[in-house]
Structures are given as C-alpha cells and as structure tokens.
Motif scaffolding. Structure first.
Motif, PDB file in Angstrom:
ATOM      1  N   GLY A 193       0.801  -1.215   0.000  1.00 14.48           N
ATOM      2  CA  GLY A 193       0.000   0.000   0.000  1.00 14.48           C
ATOM      3  C   GLY A 193       0.833   1.264   0.000  1.00 14.48           C
ATOM      4  N   VAL A 194       1.951   1.227   0.746  1.00 14.13           N
ATOM      5  CA  VAL A 194       2.807   2.412   0.883  1.00 14.13           C
ATOM      6  C   VAL A 194       4.262   1.980   0.758  1.00 14.13           C
ATOM      7  CG1 VAL A 194       3.532   4.304   2.407  1.00 14.13           C
ATOM      8  CG2 VAL A 194       1.143   3.544   2.425  1.00 14.13           C
ATOM      9  N   VAL A 195       5.021   2.741  -0.031  1.00 19.62           N
ATOM     10  CA  VAL A 195       6.463   2.538  -0.152  1.00 19.62           C
ATOM     11  C   VAL A 195       7.152   3.779   0.389  1.00 19.62           C
ATOM     12  CG1 VAL A 195       8.422   2.232  -1.714  1.00 19.62           C
ATOM     13  CG2 VAL A 195       6.265   1.030  -2.161  1.00 19.62           C
ATOM     14  N   LEU A 196       8.028   3.572   1.347  1.00 18.68           N
ATOM     15  CA  LEU A 196       8.857   4.634   1.925  1.00 18.68           C
ATOM     16  C   LEU A 196      10.276   4.359   1.448  1.00 18.68           C
ATOM     17  CD1 LEU A 196       9.328   6.979   3.897  1.00 18.68           C
ATOM     18  CD2 LEU A 196       9.416   5.295   5.736  1.00 18.68           C
ATOM     19  N   THR A 197      10.801   5.205   0.549  1.00 20.59           N
ATOM     20  CA  THR A 197      12.104   4.932  -0.050  1.00 20.59           C
ATOM     21  C   THR A 197      13.093   6.068   0.154  1.00 20.59           C
ATOM     22  OG1 THR A 197      13.269   4.358  -2.090  1.00 20.59           O
ATOM     23  CG2 THR A 197      11.348   5.781  -2.332  1.00 20.59           C
ATOM     24  N   ASP A 198      14.309   5.671   0.398  1.00 26.23           N
ATOM     25  CA  ASP A 198      15.408   6.628   0.470  1.00 26.23           C
ATOM     26  C   ASP A 198      15.593   7.276  -0.899  1.00 26.23           C
ATOM     27  OD1 ASP A 198      17.612   7.992   1.541  1.00 26.23           O
ATOM     28  OD2 ASP A 198      19.000   6.402   0.975  1.00 26.23           O
ATOM     29  N   TYR A 199      16.086   8.491  -0.901  1.00 30.26           N
ATOM     30  CA  TYR A 199      16.340   9.196  -2.157  1.00 30.26           C
ATOM     31  C   TYR A 199      17.660   8.738  -2.784  1.00 30.26           C
ATOM     32  CZ  TYR A 199      17.597  12.980  -5.316  1.00 30.26           C
ATOM     33  OH  TYR A 199      18.001  13.701  -6.404  1.00 30.26           O
ATOM     34  N   ARG A 200      18.721   8.758  -2.000  1.00 30.64           N
ATOM     35  CA  ARG A 200      20.044   8.430  -2.515  1.00 30.64           C
ATOM     36  C   ARG A 200      20.353   6.949  -2.320  1.00 30.64           C
ATOM     37  NH1 ARG A 200      24.256  13.235  -1.122  1.00 30.64           N
ATOM     38  NH2 ARG A 200      23.339  14.725  -2.551  1.00 30.64           N
ATOM     39  N   MET A 201      20.339   6.227  -3.430  1.00 26.34           N
ATOM     40  CA  MET A 201      20.695   4.807  -3.425  1.00 26.34           C
ATOM     41  C   MET A 201      21.475   4.521  -4.696  1.00 26.34           C
ATOM     42  SD  MET A 201      17.231   2.906  -2.090  1.00 26.34           S
ATOM     43  CE  MET A 201      16.227   3.465  -3.482  1.00 26.34           C
ATOM     44  N   PRO A 202      22.376   3.538  -4.650  1.00 26.96           N
ATOM     45  CA  PRO A 202      23.119   3.190  -5.869  1.00 26.96           C
ATOM     46  C   PRO A 202      22.211   2.486  -6.883  1.00 26.96           C
ATOM     47  CG  PRO A 202      23.688   1.714  -4.063  1.00 26.96           C
ATOM     48  CD  PRO A 202      22.779   2.763  -3.499  1.00 26.96           C
ATOM     49  N   GLU A 203      22.617   2.502  -8.115  1.00 27.16           N
ATOM     50  CA  GLU A 203      21.957   1.839  -9.239  1.00 27.16           C
ATOM     51  C   GLU A 203      20.638   2.489  -9.641  1.00 27.16           C
ATOM     52  OE1 GLU A 203      21.874  -2.432  -8.769  1.00 27.16           O
ATOM     53  OE2 GLU A 203      23.866  -2.386  -7.871  1.00 27.16           O
ATOM     54  N   MET A 204      19.689   2.601  -8.736  1.00 29.81           N
ATOM     55  CA  MET A 204      18.411   3.251  -9.017  1.00 29.81           C
ATOM     56  C   MET A 204      18.070   4.101  -7.806  1.00 29.81           C
ATOM     57  SD  MET A 204      14.593   1.600  -9.613  1.00 29.81           S
ATOM     58  CE  MET A 204      14.744   1.048 -11.295  1.00 29.81           C
ATOM     59  N   ASN A 205      17.950   5.422  -7.999  1.00 30.33           N
ATOM     60  CA  ASN A 205      17.652   6.276  -6.845  1.00 30.33           C
ATOM     61  C   ASN A 205      16.151   6.246  -6.520  1.00 30.33           C
ATOM     62  OD1 ASN A 205      16.243   8.325  -8.337  1.00 30.33           O
ATOM     63  ND2 ASN A 205      18.185   9.271  -8.874  1.00 30.33           N
ATOM     64  N   GLY A 206      15.785   6.920  -5.462  1.00 31.50           N
ATOM     65  CA  GLY A 206      14.398   6.909  -5.006  1.00 31.50           C
ATOM     66  C   GLY A 206      13.414   7.485  -6.011  1.00 31.50           C
ATOM     67  N   ILE A 207      13.811   8.508  -6.742  1.00 33.15           N
ATOM     68  CA  ILE A 207      12.920   9.094  -7.750  1.00 33.15           C
ATOM     69  C   ILE A 207      12.659   8.089  -8.868  1.00 33.15           C
ATOM     70  CG2 ILE A 207      12.711  10.859  -9.541  1.00 33.15           C
ATOM     71  CD1 ILE A 207      14.136  12.758  -7.635  1.00 33.15           C
ATOM     72  N   GLU A 208      13.714   7.436  -9.332  1.00 34.04           N
ATOM     73  CA  GLU A 208      13.549   6.434 -10.391  1.00 34.04           C
ATOM     74  C   GLU A 208      12.658   5.287  -9.925  1.00 34.04           C
ATOM     75  OE1 GLU A 208      17.863   7.087 -12.575  1.00 34.04           O
ATOM     76  OE2 GLU A 208      17.743   5.815 -10.790  1.00 34.04           O
ATOM     77  N   LEU A 209      12.836   4.880  -8.680  1.00 32.14           N
ATOM     78  CA  LEU A 209      11.994   3.820  -8.121  1.00 32.14           C
ATOM     79  C   LEU A 209      10.539   4.281  -8.062  1.00 32.14           C
ATOM     80  CD1 LEU A 209      11.574   1.065  -6.813  1.00 32.14           C
ATOM     81  CD2 LEU A 209      12.257   2.100  -4.617  1.00 32.14           C
ATOM     82  N   ARG A 239      -1.425   8.112   7.801  1.00 34.08           N
ATOM     83  CA  ARG A 239      -2.068   9.040   6.869  1.00 34.08           C
ATOM     84  C   ARG A 239      -1.838   8.581   5.426  1.00 34.08           C
ATOM     85  NH1 ARG A 239      -0.708  13.346   3.916  1.00 34.08           N
ATOM     86  NH2 ARG A 239       1.414  13.475   4.713  1.00 34.08           N
ATOM     87  N   PHE A 240      -0.639   8.099   5.138  1.00 27.78           N
ATOM     88  CA  PHE A 240      -0.359   7.602   3.787  1.00 27.78           C
ATOM     89  C   PHE A 240      -1.179   6.351   3.473  1.00 27.78           C
ATOM     90  CE2 PHE A 240       3.816   9.905   4.393  1.00 27.78           C
ATOM     91  CZ  PHE A 240       3.490  10.943   3.529  1.00 27.78           C
ATOM     92  N   PHE A 241      -1.415   5.506   4.470  1.00 24.94           N
ATOM     93  CA  PHE A 241      -2.272   4.334   4.246  1.00 24.94           C
ATOM     94  C   PHE A 241      -3.712   4.755   3.961  1.00 24.94           C
ATOM     95  CE2 PHE A 241       0.927   1.388   6.131  1.00 24.94           C
ATOM     96  CZ  PHE A 241       0.922   0.464   5.098  1.00 24.94           C
ATOM     97  N   GLU A 242      -4.190   5.786   4.647  1.00 24.80           N
ATOM     98  CA  GLU A 242      -5.540   6.301   4.354  1.00 24.80           C
ATOM     99  C   GLU A 242      -5.612   6.790   2.910  1.00 24.80           C
ATOM    100  OE1 GLU A 242      -6.304   9.234   7.363  1.00 24.80           O
ATOM    101  OE2 GLU A 242      -6.343   7.720   8.957  1.00 24.80           O
ATOM    102  N   GLN A 243      -4.552   7.434   2.454  1.00 21.67           N
ATOM    103  CA  GLN A 243      -4.476   7.903   1.069  1.00 21.67           C
ATOM    104  C   GLN A 243      -4.494   6.705   0.111  1.00 21.67           C
ATOM    105  OE1 GLN A 243      -1.220  10.634   0.626  1.00 21.67           O
ATOM    106  NE2 GLN A 243      -1.427  10.744  -1.593  1.00 21.67           N
ATOM    107  N   ALA A 244      -3.754   5.643   0.441  1.00 22.71           N
ATOM    108  CA  ALA A 244      -3.719   4.439  -0.401  1.00 22.71           C
ATOM    109  C   ALA A 244      -5.097   3.779  -0.443  1.00 22.71           C
ATOM    110  CB  ALA A 244      -2.669   3.460   0.124  1.00 22.71           C
ATOM    111  N   ASP A 245      -5.781   3.743   0.695  1.00 32.36           N
ATOM    112  CA  ASP A 245      -7.131   3.169   0.746  1.00 32.36           C
ATOM    113  C   ASP A 245      -8.075   3.918  -0.189  1.00 32.36           C
ATOM    114  OD1 ASP A 245      -6.217   1.370   2.649  1.00 32.36           O
ATOM    115  OD2 ASP A 245      -7.122   2.432   4.348  1.00 32.36           O
ATOM    116  N   LYS A 246      -7.961   5.244  -0.209  1.00 33.57           N
ATOM    117  CA  LYS A 246      -8.813   6.058  -1.087  1.00 33.57           C
ATOM    118  C   LYS A 246      -8.501   5.783  -2.557  1.00 33.57           C
ATOM    119  CE  LYS A 246      -9.481   9.773   2.234  1.00 33.57           C
ATOM    120  NZ  LYS A 246      -9.134  11.139   2.616  1.00 33.57           N
ATOM    121  N   LEU A 247      -7.227   5.621  -2.888  1.00 33.37           N
ATOM    122  CA  LEU A 247      -6.850   5.316  -4.265  1.00 33.37           C
ATOM    123  C   LEU A 247      -7.440   3.975  -4.710  1.00 33.37           C
ATOM    124  CD1 LEU A 247      -3.088   6.385  -4.395  1.00 33.37           C
ATOM    125  CD2 LEU A 247      -4.975   7.408  -5.663  1.00 33.37           C
TER     126      LEU A 247
END
Length: 130
Positions: A51-67, A117-125
């Motif tokens: 339902g919710v993904v919490l990802t770091d921004y700076r990561m090797p190979e694929m950063n958080g934005i790309e993910l 709060r993010f899970f409530e948002q996912a439920d609405k989606l």
C-alpha cells in the motif's frame, strides 16, 4: 479504514536506517517489509500488494525518484514517499515526485502518524479504482 491487509515497504541501502525504521514501526497495525535496494524492492512489489512505499532518495543503481517513477507506472494505487536527509523542503530537487516526504532524522511519533495518513491515502486510491 480498509479491511484489506496493509503492507508498508521501506527501502534504504543503509541497514542502520532500515533497522531504525523497524524499531520505530514494529508495533504498528500493518505488515512491515524492508529492502536494501531498488531491485529488491521491485521483487517485493511483484510478490505483495504493497500500500505504501517509503524509499530513500540516494541509493546506488536506481535512486528513489527512479523507483517512484517505476512504481507509479506499474503500481498506480501504491502511495510513494521519499525519505530524505535534506533538511530544507524548499530546496528539494525532487519536488513533485512521490506522494509525500519524510525527513531524516525523523520523530518516531510523527513518522507513525504520517505512515497511517499515507495508508488512508492508499485506501482512497484503491476505493476510487473499484
């Protein structure tokens, strides 16, 4: 609240951060999964209805934005949140990506409230899609 099982996926290449997130969120009313890379996160997403993904921004190979961009394309009902060490949200170079931000270091109580709060948002989606 949605009756389906809630799953949070935390993605960070630093094991210390993942362990801190586990400690902060261990008693919460959802399943917590962790991945140390974007590639591992994609495997988790294939096998689970996250339902919710919490990802770091700076990561090797694929950063958080790309993910996040990949998740939004392939899992449009999943809420994505960037976890960043940048202190000033006005200077974020990744503004407009994801559904929210959580800054390092985080306050445990605020983190728990935000994730719910993010899970409530996912439920609405999900509800809007059915």
């Amino acid at each position: 609240m949605c009756s389906a099982k809630r799953i949070l996926l935390c993605v960070d290449d630093e094991l210390l951060i993942l362990n801190a997130l586990r400690r902060s969120l261990r008693k919460e009313p959802y399943e917590l999964l962790c991945a140390q890379s974007a590639a591992d996160a994609l495997k988790v997403l294939e096998e689970n209805e996250v339902g919710v993904v919490l990802t770091d921004y700076r990561m090797p190979e694929m950063n958080g934005i790309e993910l996040i961009e990949y998740i939004k394309k392939h899992y449009p009902h999943t809420v994505t949140v960037l976890l960043s060490g940048y202190a000033d949200p006005d200077k974020l170079t990744f503004a407009g990506h994801g559904d929210g931000y959580i800054f390092k270091p985080w306050d445990d109580e605020k983190l728990r409230d935000e994730v719910l709060r993010f899970f409530e948002q996912a439920d609405k989606l999900k509800s809007a899609a059915t």
